[in-house]
Design a protein around this motif. Sequence first.
Motif, PDB file in Angstrom:
ATOM      1  N   ASP A 283       6.144 103.378 -10.737  1.00 42.77           N
ATOM      2  CA  ASP A 283       6.959 102.393 -10.364  1.00 42.77           C
ATOM      3  C   ASP A 283       6.503 100.763 -10.761  1.00 42.77           C
ATOM      4  OD1 ASP A 283       8.927 104.179  -9.500  1.00 42.77           O
ATOM      5  OD2 ASP A 283       8.689 103.630  -7.627  1.00 42.77           O
ATOM      6  N   ASP A 284       4.913 101.047 -10.350  1.00 46.49           N
ATOM      7  CA  ASP A 284       4.288  99.713 -10.590  1.00 46.49           C
ATOM      8  C   ASP A 284       4.073  99.479 -12.067  1.00 46.49           C
ATOM      9  OD1 ASP A 284       3.802  99.276  -7.837  1.00 46.49           O
ATOM     10  OD2 ASP A 284       2.166 100.858  -7.824  1.00 46.49           O
ATOM     11  N   LEU A 285       3.771 100.381 -12.932  1.00 50.00           N
ATOM     12  CA  LEU A 285       3.693 100.256 -14.238  1.00 50.00           C
ATOM     13  C   LEU A 285       5.031  99.794 -15.100  1.00 50.00           C
ATOM     14  CD1 LEU A 285       1.197 103.302 -14.653  1.00 50.00           C
ATOM     15  CD2 LEU A 285       0.678 100.835 -14.939  1.00 50.00           C
ATOM     16  N   GLN A 286       5.948 100.693 -14.484  1.00 48.36           N
ATOM     17  CA  GLN A 286       7.493 100.105 -15.225  1.00 48.36           C
ATOM     18  C   GLN A 286       7.766  98.903 -14.838  1.00 48.36           C
ATOM     19  OE1 GLN A 286       9.841 103.279 -13.359  1.00 48.36           O
ATOM     20  NE2 GLN A 286       9.277 105.041 -14.986  1.00 48.36           N
ATOM     21  N   ARG A 287       7.450  98.246 -13.699  1.00 46.67           N
ATOM     22  CA  ARG A 287       7.609  96.966 -13.388  1.00 46.67           C
ATOM     23  C   ARG A 287       6.892  96.011 -14.438  1.00 46.67           C
ATOM     24  NH1 ARG A 287       6.339  97.156  -8.724  1.00 46.67           N
ATOM     25  NH2 ARG A 287       4.222  96.150  -8.856  1.00 46.67           N
ATOM     26  N   ALA A 288       5.420  96.387 -14.364  1.00 51.06           N
ATOM     27  CA  ALA A 288       4.658  95.542 -15.219  1.00 51.06           C
ATOM     28  C   ALA A 288       5.246  95.536 -16.907  1.00 51.06           C
ATOM     29  CB  ALA A 288       3.395  96.073 -15.206  1.00 51.06           C
ATOM     30  N   ASP A 289       5.542  96.778 -17.294  1.00 54.32           N
ATOM     31  CA  ASP A 289       5.928  97.026 -18.683  1.00 54.32           C
ATOM     32  C   ASP A 289       7.316  96.063 -18.729  1.00 54.32           C
ATOM     33  OD1 ASP A 289       4.371  98.839 -19.143  1.00 54.32           O
ATOM     34  OD2 ASP A 289       5.611 100.562 -18.971  1.00 54.32           O
TER      35      ASP A 289
END
Length: 99
Positions: free
Chosen positions: A61-67
């Motif tokens: 979820d953190d990586l998707q938000r960063a993307d």
Amino acid sequence: MKFDIGRVAAAEQYLDIKLGDLIKEAQSDTGLSLRAVRALVAIGTARPLLPELVGFTIGTDDLQRADAAIREHGIDAAAAAVGNALGRFLRDVSVGEAA
């Protein structure tokens, strides 16, 4: 975006790189890799789940938000935000104020 000791330690672990090496990469002619910017945006904007018990981790979820943030604002703006937040963290740590 905010960095503290727990967040930076999580980024070090995720990227398998020491803070000093991360700073050298940031100051290099080419700057931070996209992988590093992505991870640092993810951890710098993460909402902690009981950080006093489990610390910070970088999840899907953190990586998707960063993307999404990088796509919305662009890589240059994301890298600049990471650099500014890291700079604040380093200044705070040097005077003993970081949590």
